[in-house]
Write an enzyme that holds these catalytic residues in place. Structure first.
Site, PDB file in Angstrom:
ATOM      1  CG  ASN A 143      -0.303   0.863   2.592  1.00 22.52           C
ATOM      2  OD1 ASN A 143      -0.529   2.007   2.555  1.00 22.52           O
ATOM      3  ND2 ASN A 143       0.340  -0.251   3.365  1.00 22.52           N
ATOM      4  CG  PHE A 147      -0.053   9.485   6.772  1.00 27.36           C
ATOM      5  CD1 PHE A 147      -0.262   7.921   7.169  1.00 27.36           C
ATOM      6  CD2 PHE A 147       1.023  10.023   7.252  1.00 27.36           C
ATOM      7  CE1 PHE A 147       0.877   7.701   8.016  1.00 27.36           C
ATOM      8  CE2 PHE A 147       1.927   9.649   8.201  1.00 27.36           C
ATOM      9  CZ  PHE A 147       1.852   8.204   8.524  1.00 27.36           C
ATOM     10  CB  SER A 208       3.847   5.657   7.084  1.00 24.38           C
ATOM     11  OG  SER A 208       3.541   5.717   5.764  1.00 24.38           O
ATOM     12  CG  ASN A 210       3.309   4.487   1.727  1.00 20.44           C
ATOM     13  OD1 ASN A 210       3.934   4.174   0.863  1.00 20.44           O
ATOM     14  ND2 ASN A 210       2.622   3.823   2.578  1.00 20.44           N
ATOM     15  CB  THR A 211       4.438  10.568   4.773  1.00 21.03           C
ATOM     16  OG1 THR A 211       3.137  10.110   4.646  1.00 21.03           O
ATOM     17  CG2 THR A 211       4.630  12.075   4.871  1.00 21.03           C
ATOM     18  CE  LYS A 248       2.882   0.054  12.627  1.00 21.04           C
ATOM     19  NZ  LYS A 248       1.317   0.106  12.366  1.00 21.04           N
ATOM     20  CG  ASN A 279       4.292   1.052   9.386  1.00 24.60           C
ATOM     21  OD1 ASN A 279       3.759   0.694   8.521  1.00 24.60           O
ATOM     22  ND2 ASN A 279       4.085   2.276  10.091  1.00 24.60           N
TER      23      ASN A 279
HETATM   24  C1  LIG Z   1      -3.386  -0.958   3.635  1.00 27.14           C
HETATM   25  C2  LIG Z   1      -2.798  -0.777   4.644  1.00 27.14           C
HETATM   26  C3  LIG Z   1      -2.863   0.512   5.334  1.00 27.14           C
HETATM   27  C4  LIG Z   1      -1.945   0.811   6.503  1.00 27.14           C
HETATM   28  N1  LIG Z   1      -1.803   2.132   7.043  1.00 27.14           N
HETATM   29  C5  LIG Z   1      -1.173   2.217   8.073  1.00 27.14           C
HETATM   30  C6  LIG Z   1      -1.227   3.632   8.615  1.00 27.14           C
HETATM   31  O1  LIG Z   1      -1.893   4.435   8.524  1.00 27.14           O
HETATM   32  N2  LIG Z   1      -0.464   3.585   9.974  1.00 27.14           N
HETATM   33  C7  LIG Z   1       0.410   2.782  10.389  1.00 27.14           C
HETATM   34  O2  LIG Z   1       0.948   3.097  11.365  1.00 27.14           O
HETATM   35  N3  LIG Z   1       0.469   1.429   9.767  1.00 27.14           N
HETATM   36  C8  LIG Z   1      -0.194   1.241   8.662  1.00 27.14           C
HETATM   37  N4  LIG Z   1      -0.157   0.241   8.030  1.00 27.14           N
HETATM   38  C9  LIG Z   1       0.636  -0.912   8.660  1.00 27.14           C
HETATM   39  C10 LIG Z   1       0.014  -2.023   9.529  1.00 27.14           C
HETATM   40  O3  LIG Z   1      -0.548  -1.215  10.596  1.00 27.14           O
HETATM   41  C11 LIG Z   1       0.851  -2.977  10.014  1.00 27.14           C
HETATM   42  O4  LIG Z   1       1.861  -2.460  10.647  1.00 27.14           O
HETATM   43  C12 LIG Z   1       1.461  -3.874   8.891  1.00 27.14           C
HETATM   44  O5  LIG Z   1       0.426  -4.207   7.994  1.00 27.14           O
HETATM   45  C13 LIG Z   1       1.986  -5.224   9.359  1.00 27.14           C
HETATM   46  O6  LIG Z   1       0.809  -6.108   9.610  1.00 27.14           O
HETATM   47  P1  LIG Z   1       0.114  -7.089   8.841  1.00 27.14           P
HETATM   48  O7  LIG Z   1       1.311  -8.010   8.275  1.00 27.14           O
HETATM   49  O8  LIG Z   1      -0.673  -8.144   9.715  1.00 27.14           O
HETATM   50  O9  LIG Z   1      -0.795  -6.406   7.812  1.00 27.14           O
HETATM   51  C14 LIG Z   1      -1.055  -0.303   7.075  1.00 27.14           C
HETATM   52  C15 LIG Z   1      -1.322  -1.403   6.578  1.00 27.14           C
HETATM   53  C16 LIG Z   1      -1.800  -1.642   5.344  1.00 27.14           C
HETATM   54  C17 LIG Z   1      -1.824  -3.336   4.847  1.00 27.14           C
END
Ligand SMILES: Cc1cc2nc3c(=O)[nH]c(=O)nc-3n(C[C@H](O)[C@H](O)[C@H](O)COP(=O)(O)O)c2cc1C
Length: 390
Positions: A143, A147, A208, A210-211, A248, A279
Protein backbone atom coordinates in the site's frame (compact mmCIF):
# COMPACT_ATOMS: atom_id res chain seq x y z
CA UNK A 1 -48.10 -29.38 -22.73
CA UNK A 2 -45.00 -31.48 -22.16
CA UNK A 3 -42.75 -28.64 -23.31
CA UNK A 4 -44.50 -26.29 -20.86
CA UNK A 5 -44.05 -28.61 -17.89
CA UNK A 6 -40.33 -29.13 -18.58
CA UNK A 7 -39.91 -25.34 -18.83
CA UNK A 8 -41.62 -24.99 -15.43
CA UNK A 9 -39.43 -27.71 -14.00
CA UNK A 10 -36.33 -25.92 -15.24
CA UNK A 11 -37.55 -22.66 -13.73
CA UNK A 12 -38.25 -24.32 -10.36
CA UNK A 13 -34.81 -25.92 -10.41
CA UNK A 14 -33.27 -22.52 -11.05
CA UNK A 15 -35.18 -20.96 -8.13
CA UNK A 16 -34.18 -23.81 -5.85
CA UNK A 17 -30.50 -23.44 -6.85
CA UNK A 18 -30.51 -19.67 -6.31
CA UNK A 19 -32.39 -19.99 -3.00
CA UNK A 20 -30.06 -22.79 -1.90
CA UNK A 21 -26.99 -20.70 -2.74
CA UNK A 22 -28.52 -17.69 -0.95
CA UNK A 23 -29.24 -19.76 2.16
CA UNK A 24 -25.71 -21.25 2.06
CA UNK A 25 -24.22 -17.76 1.82
CA UNK A 26 -26.41 -16.31 4.59
CA UNK A 27 -25.72 -19.22 6.98
CA UNK A 28 -21.98 -19.17 6.27
CA UNK A 29 -21.85 -15.38 6.70
CA UNK A 30 -23.80 -15.27 9.93
CA UNK A 31 -22.18 -18.33 11.48
CA UNK A 32 -18.78 -16.71 10.90
CA UNK A 33 -17.61 -19.98 9.38
CA UNK A 34 -13.85 -19.86 8.66
CA UNK A 35 -13.82 -22.05 5.54
CA UNK A 36 -16.87 -20.30 4.09
CA UNK A 37 -15.16 -16.92 4.33
CA UNK A 38 -11.78 -18.12 3.07
CA UNK A 39 -13.03 -20.27 0.19
CA UNK A 40 -16.26 -18.55 -0.91
CA UNK A 41 -16.85 -15.09 0.54
CA UNK A 42 -13.39 -13.52 0.32
CA UNK A 43 -12.73 -14.69 -3.29
CA UNK A 44 -15.91 -12.80 -4.32
CA UNK A 45 -14.72 -9.70 -2.41
CA UNK A 46 -11.37 -10.05 -4.20
CA UNK A 47 -13.14 -9.42 -7.52
CA UNK A 48 -13.34 -5.81 -6.35
CA UNK A 49 -10.41 -3.44 -6.51
CA UNK A 50 -8.45 -3.56 -3.20
CA UNK A 51 -9.39 -0.07 -2.00
CA UNK A 52 -13.10 -0.59 -2.80
CA UNK A 53 -13.04 -3.87 -0.86
CA UNK A 54 -11.33 -2.08 2.05
CA UNK A 55 -13.98 0.66 2.11
CA UNK A 56 -16.74 -1.95 1.97
CA UNK A 57 -15.25 -3.82 4.95
CA UNK A 58 -15.05 -0.57 6.95
CA UNK A 59 -18.71 0.15 6.11
CA UNK A 60 -19.73 -3.37 7.14
CA UNK A 61 -17.98 -2.83 10.50
CA UNK A 62 -19.44 0.66 10.87
CA UNK A 63 -23.00 -0.67 10.49
CA UNK A 64 -22.11 -3.77 12.49
CA UNK A 65 -23.16 -6.14 9.71
CA UNK A 66 -20.67 -8.84 10.63
CA UNK A 67 -22.10 -11.27 13.17
CA UNK A 68 -20.78 -11.12 16.72
CA UNK A 69 -18.08 -13.69 17.35
CA UNK A 70 -19.39 -16.68 19.37
CA UNK A 71 -15.96 -17.18 20.93
CA UNK A 72 -15.88 -16.08 24.57
CA UNK A 73 -12.44 -14.85 25.59
CA UNK A 74 -11.05 -17.14 28.32
CA UNK A 75 -9.16 -15.83 31.38
CA UNK A 76 -5.87 -17.19 30.00
CA UNK A 77 -5.95 -14.53 27.25
CA UNK A 78 -6.46 -11.51 29.53
CA UNK A 79 -3.51 -9.10 29.50
CA UNK A 80 -2.73 -6.29 31.94
CA UNK A 81 -0.41 -3.70 30.43
CA UNK A 82 -0.27 0.09 29.99
CA UNK A 83 -2.52 0.40 33.05
CA UNK A 84 -5.41 -1.37 31.23
CA UNK A 85 -6.91 -4.81 31.12
CA UNK A 86 -7.17 -6.18 27.58
CA UNK A 87 -9.82 -8.94 27.16
CA UNK A 88 -7.50 -10.66 24.68
CA UNK A 89 -4.13 -9.75 23.12
CA UNK A 90 -5.22 -9.54 19.45
CA UNK A 91 -5.75 -6.01 18.10
CA UNK A 92 -6.50 -4.64 14.65
CA UNK A 93 -3.42 -2.82 13.36
CA UNK A 94 -3.48 0.82 12.24
CA UNK A 95 -4.54 1.54 8.69
CA UNK A 96 -7.76 -0.49 8.56
CA UNK A 97 -9.92 1.99 10.46
CA UNK A 98 -8.15 5.23 9.60
CA UNK A 99 -10.96 7.52 10.76
CA UNK A 100 -12.46 5.67 13.72
CA UNK A 101 -15.64 4.59 11.94
CA UNK A 102 -15.45 0.85 12.53
CA UNK A 103 -14.50 0.53 16.21
CA UNK A 104 -17.57 -1.28 17.55
CA UNK A 105 -17.87 -3.60 14.55
CA UNK A 106 -14.24 -4.60 15.04
CA UNK A 107 -14.94 -5.39 18.68
CA UNK A 108 -17.92 -7.55 17.56
CA UNK A 109 -15.65 -9.78 15.50
CA UNK A 110 -13.41 -10.40 18.51
CA UNK A 111 -10.53 -7.91 18.53
CA UNK A 112 -9.33 -7.15 22.07
CA UNK A 113 -8.40 -3.59 21.08
CA UNK A 114 -8.59 -1.30 18.08
CA UNK A 115 -5.89 1.05 16.84
CA UNK A 116 -7.32 3.76 14.63
CA UNK A 117 -5.37 6.03 12.26
CA UNK A 118 -2.93 7.14 11.21
CA UNK A 119 -4.71 10.45 11.84
CA UNK A 120 -3.20 13.71 10.56
CA UNK A 121 -3.90 17.14 12.12
CA UNK A 122 -5.62 18.54 9.02
CA UNK A 123 -7.74 16.45 6.64
CA UNK A 124 -5.77 15.27 3.58
CA UNK A 125 -6.60 13.01 0.62
CA UNK A 126 -3.44 10.84 0.57
CA UNK A 127 -1.84 9.63 -2.66
CA UNK A 128 -3.51 9.12 -6.01
CA UNK A 129 -5.38 5.88 -6.69
CA UNK A 130 -4.64 3.07 -7.30
CA UNK A 131 -2.65 2.85 -4.06
CA UNK A 132 -3.38 -0.61 -2.60
CA UNK A 133 -2.47 -3.90 -4.25
CA UNK A 134 -3.03 -7.54 -3.29
CA UNK A 135 -0.26 -10.07 -3.85
CA UNK A 136 -2.63 -13.04 -3.79
CA UNK A 137 -0.10 -15.88 -4.04
CA UNK A 138 2.07 -14.27 -1.36
CA UNK A 139 -0.76 -13.52 1.11
CA UNK A 140 0.58 -9.98 1.12
CA UNK A 141 -0.44 -6.40 0.35
CA UNK A 142 1.49 -3.38 -0.92
CA UNK A 143 0.00 0.00 0.00
CA UNK A 144 0.95 3.59 -0.59
CA UNK A 145 -2.15 5.29 0.85
CA UNK A 146 -0.01 8.19 2.12
CA UNK A 147 -2.07 9.05 5.24
CA UNK A 148 -5.50 9.72 3.78
CA UNK A 149 -7.24 11.11 6.87
CA UNK A 150 -10.33 13.06 7.87
CA UNK A 151 -8.13 14.97 10.34
CA UNK A 152 -7.96 15.31 14.15
CA UNK A 153 -11.25 17.13 14.80
CA UNK A 154 -13.58 14.77 12.93
CA UNK A 155 -11.93 11.63 14.28
CA UNK A 156 -11.89 12.93 17.86
CA UNK A 157 -15.64 13.61 17.72
CA UNK A 158 -16.24 9.99 16.72
CA UNK A 159 -14.11 8.37 19.39
CA UNK A 160 -15.42 10.69 22.10
CA UNK A 161 -18.90 9.36 21.32
CA UNK A 162 -17.72 5.77 21.66
CA UNK A 163 -15.64 6.36 24.81
CA UNK A 164 -18.62 8.11 26.38
CA UNK A 165 -20.90 5.10 25.87
CA UNK A 166 -21.21 2.03 28.07
CA UNK A 167 -20.33 -0.04 25.02
CA UNK A 168 -16.77 1.25 24.78
CA UNK A 169 -13.62 -0.79 24.17
CA UNK A 170 -9.86 -0.15 24.20
CA UNK A 171 -8.94 2.39 21.52
CA UNK A 172 -5.43 3.40 20.57
CA UNK A 173 -4.89 6.41 18.32
CA UNK A 174 -2.04 6.30 15.82
CA UNK A 175 -0.76 9.79 15.00
CA UNK A 176 0.73 10.88 11.68
CA UNK A 177 1.82 14.19 10.19
CA UNK A 178 0.44 16.19 7.29
CA UNK A 179 2.33 15.77 4.01
CA UNK A 180 3.00 19.51 3.63
CA UNK A 181 3.62 20.24 7.31
CA UNK A 182 6.56 22.57 7.91
CA UNK A 183 6.83 21.54 11.58
CA UNK A 184 6.38 17.76 12.00
CA UNK A 185 7.12 17.84 15.75
CA UNK A 186 4.23 20.26 16.19
CA UNK A 187 1.90 17.87 14.33
CA UNK A 188 2.65 15.12 16.87
CA UNK A 189 2.52 17.51 19.85
CA UNK A 190 -0.93 18.62 18.67
CA UNK A 191 -2.00 15.00 18.29
CA UNK A 192 -1.08 14.27 21.91
CA UNK A 193 -2.92 17.37 23.14
CA UNK A 194 -5.95 16.51 21.03
CA UNK A 195 -6.34 12.79 21.80
CA UNK A 196 -4.49 12.55 25.13
CA UNK A 197 -7.62 12.91 27.22
CA UNK A 198 -9.67 10.35 25.26
CA UNK A 199 -7.47 7.62 23.78
CA UNK A 200 -6.32 4.59 25.79
CA UNK A 201 -2.88 4.82 24.22
CA UNK A 202 -1.16 6.97 21.61
CA UNK A 203 1.20 5.87 18.86
CA UNK A 204 3.85 8.02 17.24
CA UNK A 205 4.03 6.76 13.70
CA UNK A 206 7.24 7.88 12.06
CA UNK A 207 7.71 4.63 10.16
CA UNK A 208 5.26 4.78 7.26
CA UNK A 209 7.19 4.57 3.97
CA UNK A 210 4.56 6.61 2.10
CA UNK A 211 5.13 10.14 3.44
CA UNK A 212 8.35 11.66 2.10
CA UNK A 213 10.95 12.25 4.82
CA UNK A 214 8.87 10.69 7.62
CA UNK A 215 11.22 7.78 8.33
CA UNK A 216 14.14 10.23 8.73
CA UNK A 217 12.59 11.16 12.07
CA UNK A 218 13.79 7.75 13.35
CA UNK A 219 17.40 8.97 13.10
CA UNK A 220 19.30 9.55 16.37
CA UNK A 221 19.23 13.36 16.59
CA UNK A 222 15.71 13.80 15.22
CA UNK A 223 14.23 11.10 17.43
CA UNK A 224 15.81 12.48 20.60
CA UNK A 225 14.34 15.93 19.89
CA UNK A 226 10.94 14.52 18.94
CA UNK A 227 10.56 12.20 21.93
CA UNK A 228 11.69 14.82 24.45
CA UNK A 229 8.99 17.21 23.14
CA UNK A 230 6.32 14.52 23.10
CA UNK A 231 7.06 13.13 26.56
CA UNK A 232 6.95 16.65 27.98
CA UNK A 233 3.60 17.33 26.26
CA UNK A 234 2.15 14.06 27.51
CA UNK A 235 3.39 14.67 31.07
CA UNK A 236 1.79 18.09 31.21
CA UNK A 237 -1.68 16.93 30.10
CA UNK A 238 -4.28 18.03 32.65
CA UNK A 239 -5.27 14.47 33.67
CA UNK A 240 -4.16 12.24 36.51
CA UNK A 241 -3.85 9.13 34.35
CA UNK A 242 -1.51 10.11 31.51
CA UNK A 243 -1.97 8.15 28.26
CA UNK A 244 0.79 5.65 27.42
CA UNK A 245 2.99 6.73 24.50
CA UNK A 246 4.21 4.12 22.01
CA UNK A 247 6.58 4.45 19.08
CA UNK A 248 5.98 2.47 15.88
CA UNK A 249 9.15 1.40 14.07
CA UNK A 250 10.04 0.34 10.54
CA UNK A 251 11.51 -3.10 9.86
CA UNK A 252 14.05 -1.60 7.48
CA UNK A 253 16.28 -0.05 10.20
CA UNK A 254 19.84 -1.34 10.45
CA UNK A 255 21.16 -2.97 13.64
CA UNK A 256 23.07 0.22 14.49
CA UNK A 257 19.93 2.34 14.06
CA UNK A 258 17.98 -0.03 16.31
CA UNK A 259 20.73 0.23 18.95
CA UNK A 260 20.67 4.02 18.75
CA UNK A 261 16.89 4.04 19.24
CA UNK A 262 17.15 1.72 22.25
CA UNK A 263 19.78 4.04 23.78
CA UNK A 264 17.52 7.07 23.31
CA UNK A 265 14.58 5.25 24.92
CA UNK A 266 16.69 4.81 28.06
CA UNK A 267 17.16 8.58 28.50
CA UNK A 268 15.05 10.10 31.25
CA UNK A 269 13.45 12.80 29.09
CA UNK A 270 12.60 10.30 26.31
CA UNK A 271 10.98 7.60 28.43
CA UNK A 272 8.00 6.32 26.52
CA UNK A 273 5.89 3.28 27.42
CA UNK A 274 6.27 0.87 24.56
CA UNK A 275 7.06 0.02 20.96
CA UNK A 276 5.01 -1.24 18.03
CA UNK A 277 7.07 -3.54 15.84
CA UNK A 278 6.68 -3.20 12.96
CA UNK A 279 5.30 -1.13 10.10
CA UNK A 280 5.36 -2.28 6.47
CA UNK A 281 8.66 -2.88 4.66
CA UNK A 282 10.10 -1.29 1.52
CA UNK A 283 12.11 -4.46 1.03
CA UNK A 284 10.98 -6.94 -1.64
CA UNK A 285 12.06 -10.44 -0.56
CA UNK A 286 13.21 -12.70 -3.42
CA UNK A 287 10.56 -15.23 -2.42
CA UNK A 288 7.71 -13.01 -3.70
CA UNK A 289 5.72 -14.77 -6.40
CA UNK A 290 3.47 -11.96 -7.71
CA UNK A 291 5.91 -10.58 -10.29
CA UNK A 292 3.41 -8.14 -11.80
CA UNK A 293 2.63 -6.36 -8.50
CA UNK A 294 5.78 -6.67 -6.42
CA UNK A 295 7.45 -3.65 -7.98
CA UNK A 296 4.66 -1.25 -7.03
CA UNK A 297 5.98 1.51 -4.75
CA UNK A 298 4.82 1.28 -1.14
CA UNK A 299 4.99 -0.77 2.03
CA UNK A 300 4.72 -4.56 1.93
CA UNK A 301 2.70 -6.33 4.65
CA UNK A 302 1.46 -9.84 5.37
CA UNK A 303 3.17 -13.24 5.28
CA UNK A 304 6.52 -12.07 3.78
CA UNK A 305 6.94 -9.66 6.72
CA UNK A 306 6.38 -12.27 9.41
CA UNK A 307 9.85 -13.49 10.30
CA UNK A 308 11.44 -10.06 9.70
CA UNK A 309 9.06 -8.62 12.29
CA UNK A 310 9.49 -11.45 14.82
CA UNK A 311 13.28 -11.14 14.67
CA UNK A 312 13.06 -7.39 15.22
CA UNK A 313 10.76 -7.87 18.24
CA UNK A 314 13.34 -10.18 19.82
CA UNK A 315 16.19 -7.77 19.08
CA UNK A 316 14.38 -4.67 20.41
CA UNK A 317 13.14 -6.53 23.48
CA UNK A 318 16.74 -7.44 24.30
CA UNK A 319 18.13 -3.99 23.48
CA UNK A 320 15.53 -2.19 25.63
CA UNK A 321 15.65 -4.63 28.55
CA UNK A 322 12.10 -5.89 28.03
CA UNK A 323 10.10 -2.77 27.14
CA UNK A 324 6.42 -3.63 26.39
CA UNK A 325 6.01 -4.36 22.68
CA UNK A 326 2.99 -4.74 20.42
CA UNK A 327 4.10 -7.25 17.80
CA UNK A 328 2.67 -6.98 14.28
CA UNK A 329 3.57 -8.33 10.86
CA UNK A 330 2.25 -11.37 9.02
CA UNK A 331 0.18 -12.92 11.81
CA UNK A 332 -2.47 -15.32 10.48
CA UNK A 333 -2.46 -18.14 13.04
CA UNK A 334 -2.15 -18.79 16.77
CA UNK A 335 1.38 -20.06 16.11
CA UNK A 336 2.38 -16.78 14.43
CA UNK A 337 1.02 -14.78 17.36
CA UNK A 338 2.67 -17.13 19.89
CA UNK A 339 6.07 -16.74 18.19
CA UNK A 340 5.86 -12.98 18.53
CA UNK A 341 4.79 -13.25 22.17
CA UNK A 342 7.67 -15.61 22.93
CA UNK A 343 10.01 -13.17 21.16
CA UNK A 344 8.93 -10.44 23.60
CA UNK A 345 5.56 -9.03 22.50
CA UNK A 346 2.96 -8.43 25.21
CA UNK A 347 0.16 -7.78 22.72
CA UNK A 348 -0.11 -8.43 18.96
CA UNK A 349 -1.99 -6.98 16.01
CA UNK A 350 -2.92 -8.06 12.51
CA UNK A 351 -4.31 -6.50 9.37
CA UNK A 352 -3.36 -8.27 6.11
CA UNK A 353 -4.64 -11.66 7.31
CA UNK A 354 -8.12 -10.09 7.48
CA UNK A 355 -7.84 -9.24 3.78
CA UNK A 356 -7.38 -12.93 2.94
CA UNK A 357 -9.45 -14.67 5.60
CA UNK A 358 -12.13 -12.19 6.67
CA UNK A 359 -13.36 -11.70 10.26
CA UNK A 360 -13.21 -15.38 11.40
CA UNK A 361 -9.40 -15.07 11.48
CA UNK A 362 -9.65 -13.33 14.86
CA UNK A 363 -11.35 -16.23 16.68
CA UNK A 364 -9.14 -18.73 14.86
CA UNK A 365 -5.95 -17.03 16.11
CA UNK A 366 -7.33 -16.85 19.66
CA UNK A 367 -8.41 -20.51 19.75
CA UNK A 368 -5.07 -21.74 18.41
CA UNK A 369 -3.19 -19.50 20.83
CA UNK A 370 -5.10 -20.91 23.81
CA UNK A 371 -4.25 -24.46 22.70
CA UNK A 372 -0.54 -23.61 22.48
CA UNK A 373 -0.55 -21.94 25.91
CA UNK A 374 -2.23 -24.97 27.48
CA UNK A 375 0.21 -27.33 25.75
CA UNK A 376 3.15 -25.43 27.25
CA UNK A 377 1.54 -25.31 30.71
CA UNK A 378 1.03 -21.53 30.99
CA UNK A 379 -1.80 -20.23 33.17
CA UNK A 380 -1.86 -16.81 31.55
CA UNK A 381 -0.51 -15.47 28.28
CA UNK A 382 1.68 -12.92 30.07
CA UNK A 383 3.81 -15.79 31.44
CA UNK A 384 4.87 -16.63 27.87
CA UNK A 385 6.16 -13.14 26.99
CA UNK A 386 9.85 -13.28 26.01
CA UNK A 387 10.19 -17.01 26.69
CA UNK A 388 12.28 -17.43 23.51
CA UNK A 389 11.61 -18.53 19.93
CA UNK A 390 12.85 -21.75 18.42
C1 LIG B 1 -3.56 -1.01 3.55
C2 LIG B 1 -2.70 -0.73 4.76
C3 LIG B 1 -2.69 0.54 5.31
C4 LIG B 1 -1.89 0.80 6.42
N1 LIG B 1 -1.92 2.05 6.99
C5 LIG B 1 -1.20 2.28 8.13
C6 LIG B 1 -1.27 3.55 8.79
O1 LIG B 1 -2.00 4.45 8.38
N2 LIG B 1 -0.50 3.74 9.90
C7 LIG B 1 0.31 2.74 10.41
O2 LIG B 1 0.97 2.96 11.43
N3 LIG B 1 0.37 1.54 9.81
C8 LIG B 1 -0.36 1.28 8.69
N4 LIG B 1 -0.30 0.05 8.11
C9 LIG B 1 0.63 -0.98 8.66
C10 LIG B 1 -0.07 -1.96 9.60
O3 LIG B 1 -0.56 -1.29 10.74
C11 LIG B 1 0.89 -3.08 10.05
O4 LIG B 1 1.95 -2.50 10.77
C12 LIG B 1 1.45 -3.87 8.87
O5 LIG B 1 0.49 -4.03 7.87
C13 LIG B 1 1.94 -5.27 9.29
O6 LIG B 1 0.88 -6.07 9.77
P1 LIG B 1 0.13 -7.18 8.86
O7 LIG B 1 1.20 -7.96 8.17
O8 LIG B 1 -0.70 -7.98 9.81
O9 LIG B 1 -0.71 -6.41 7.88
C14 LIG B 1 -1.08 -0.23 6.98
C15 LIG B 1 -1.12 -1.51 6.41
C16 LIG B 1 -1.91 -1.77 5.32
C17 LIG B 1 -1.92 -3.17 4.74
Amino acid sequence: MNKLSSKRKLKSLMYITVAGYGAFTAIGFYKGNEKFYKNYFMPVIHLLDAEKAHNLAVLACKYRLFPKSHYKDPEILKVKVFGKEFPNPIGIAAGFDKDGKAVLGLRDIGFGFVEIGSVTPEPQPGNQQPRVFRLMQDFAVINRYGFNSEGHDRVLERIKDIKGSADSNIIGVNLGKNKTSSDPIKDYVNGIKKFGLTADYLVINISSPNTPGLRDMQSKENLRKLLAALVETRNSLPVKKKPPLLLKLAPDLSHQERKDIADILKKKDCKIDGLIICNTTVDRPKSLKCAEVKNETGGLSGAPLKSMSTRMIKEMSELTGGMPIIGVGGISSGKDAYEKIKAGATLVQLYTAMVYNGPPIVSKVKKELVELLHKDGFNNISEAVGKGIH
